[in-house]
Design a protein around this motif. Structure first.
Motif, mmCIF file in Angstrom:
data_model
loop_
_atom_site.group_PDB
_atom_site.id
_atom_site.type_symbol
_atom_site.label_atom_id
_atom_site.label_comp_id
_atom_site.label_asym_id
_atom_site.label_seq_id
_atom_site.Cartn_x
_atom_site.Cartn_y
_atom_site.Cartn_z
ATOM 1 N N ARG A 1 -1.546 10.285 4.061
ATOM 2 C CA ARG A 1 -2.150 8.981 3.716
ATOM 3 C C ARG A 1 -1.225 7.831 4.125
ATOM 4 O O ARG A 1 -1.687 6.811 4.616
ATOM 5 C CB ARG A 1 -2.448 8.937 2.209
ATOM 6 C CG ARG A 1 -2.937 7.610 1.713
ATOM 7 C CD ARG A 1 -4.429 7.421 1.867
ATOM 8 N NE ARG A 1 -4.792 6.172 1.233
ATOM 9 C CZ ARG A 1 -5.367 5.159 1.860
ATOM 10 N NH1 ARG A 1 -5.685 5.277 3.122
ATOM 11 N NH2 ARG A 1 -5.658 4.051 1.230
ATOM 12 N N GLN A 2 0.059 8.009 3.946
ATOM 13 C CA GLN A 2 1.015 6.980 4.350
ATOM 14 C C GLN A 2 1.009 6.807 5.874
ATOM 15 O O GLN A 2 1.062 5.679 6.367
ATOM 16 C CB GLN A 2 2.427 7.319 3.858
ATOM 17 C CG GLN A 2 2.558 7.215 2.352
ATOM 18 C CD GLN A 2 3.864 7.786 1.850
ATOM 19 O OE1 GLN A 2 4.312 8.845 2.293
ATOM 20 N NE2 GLN A 2 4.486 7.089 0.912
ATOM 21 N N ARG A 3 0.940 7.897 6.621
ATOM 22 C CA ARG A 3 0.844 7.803 8.084
ATOM 23 C C ARG A 3 -0.403 7.040 8.496
ATOM 24 O O ARG A 3 -0.374 6.225 9.412
ATOM 25 C CB ARG A 3 0.840 9.199 8.722
ATOM 26 C CG ARG A 3 2.208 9.783 8.949
ATOM 27 C CD ARG A 3 2.176 11.000 9.842
ATOM 28 N NE ARG A 3 1.268 12.045 9.390
ATOM 29 C CZ ARG A 3 1.560 12.967 8.479
ATOM 30 N NH1 ARG A 3 2.743 12.987 7.919
ATOM 31 N NH2 ARG A 3 0.669 13.881 8.137
ATOM 32 N N GLU B 1 1.368 5.785 -7.493
ATOM 33 C CA GLU B 1 0.132 6.295 -8.082
ATOM 34 C C GLU B 1 -0.208 7.728 -7.670
ATOM 35 O O GLU B 1 -0.883 8.431 -8.412
ATOM 36 C CB GLU B 1 -1.031 5.366 -7.723
ATOM 37 C CG GLU B 1 -0.864 3.978 -8.310
ATOM 38 C CD GLU B 1 -1.906 2.992 -7.822
ATOM 39 O OE1 GLU B 1 -2.869 3.409 -7.138
ATOM 40 O OE2 GLU B 1 -1.762 1.801 -8.133
ATOM 41 N N ASN B 2 0.241 8.151 -6.501
ATOM 42 C CA ASN B 2 -0.169 9.466 -5.997
ATOM 43 C C ASN B 2 1.001 10.410 -5.735
ATOM 44 O O ASN B 2 0.811 11.482 -5.177
ATOM 45 C CB ASN B 2 -0.993 9.296 -4.718
ATOM 46 C CG ASN B 2 -2.266 8.510 -4.977
ATOM 47 O OD1 ASN B 2 -2.890 8.656 -6.023
ATOM 48 N ND2 ASN B 2 -2.640 7.652 -4.046
ATOM 49 N N GLY B 3 2.197 9.988 -6.081
ATOM 50 C CA GLY B 3 3.348 10.869 -5.927
ATOM 51 C C GLY B 3 3.803 11.086 -4.490
ATOM 52 O O GLY B 3 4.520 12.043 -4.214
ATOM 53 N N ALA B 4 3.385 10.209 -3.597
ATOM 54 C CA ALA B 4 3.825 10.321 -2.202
ATOM 55 C C ALA B 4 5.317 10.016 -2.129
ATOM 56 O O ALA B 4 5.870 9.357 -3.003
ATOM 57 C CB ALA B 4 3.035 9.350 -1.326
ATOM 58 N N GLN C 1 0.826 -1.210 0.000
ATOM 59 C CA GLN C 1 0.000 0.000 0.000
ATOM 60 C C GLN C 1 0.863 1.264 0.000
ATOM 61 O O GLN C 1 0.548 2.239 -0.702
ATOM 62 C CB GLN C 1 -0.931 -0.006 1.211
ATOM 63 C CG GLN C 1 -1.980 -1.085 1.143
ATOM 64 C CD GLN C 1 -2.737 -1.237 2.459
ATOM 65 O OE1 GLN C 1 -2.322 -0.732 3.505
ATOM 66 N NE2 GLN C 1 -3.849 -1.948 2.411
ATOM 67 N N LEU C 2 1.938 1.254 0.778
ATOM 68 C CA LEU C 2 2.831 2.416 0.805
ATOM 69 C C LEU C 2 3.457 2.646 -0.568
ATOM 70 O O LEU C 2 3.559 3.792 -1.037
ATOM 71 C CB LEU C 2 3.930 2.224 1.855
ATOM 72 C CG LEU C 2 3.493 2.266 3.313
ATOM 73 C CD1 LEU C 2 4.643 1.849 4.224
ATOM 74 C CD2 LEU C 2 2.963 3.632 3.701
#
Length: 126
Positions: free
Chosen positions: A85-87, A57-60, A50-51
């Protein structure tokens, strides 16, 4: 974590588990690796997938694990510069670990004794 499970996770998520003594000299992961039971390998695999999706996909930011361990019966996944979102994904994995046996991955519960741990009924005495 067993060498086999650790190798499996490192192979599947090389960017996340890339910390070395040279690249991150103060990161506990680069010295001790994954400091938790094999039962949480599935949780970690899902979390890392997921990370990495958030990055692709989202540029995190690219997540690099600085420390992964058990503490107070739950998994702790430490990384720098996580996006919101990652947190949230890390917090969800930490919450899930409180109901997953650290030994085998079966449904479990926090057991409060000399040490707090999360175990299924079969491994409650471990």
């Amino acid at each position: 974590m067993s060498p086999e499970k650790s190798a499996f996770l490192r192979e599947r998520h090389p960017l996340i588990f890339s910390a070395t003594k040279q690249s991150h000299p103060h990161a506990p992961f680069s010295y001790w690796g994954l400091q938790c039971g094999d039962g949480w390998a599935g949780l970690l695999d899902d979390l890392c997938r997921q990370l990495q999706c958030e990055t692709a996909e989202n540029g995190a930011p690219q997540v690099v694990a600085l420390q992964v361990k058990e503490k107070f019966g739950a998994i702790r996944f430490y990384a720098a510069d996580l996006a919101a979102r990652q947190r949230n994904l890390v917090q969800a994995a930490e919450a899930a670990s409180k109901t997953t046996c650290e030994t085998c991955g079966a449904p479990g519960a926090l057991i409060d004794g000399l040490w707090v741990k999360t175990r299924c009924t079969a491994h409650a005495a471990d």
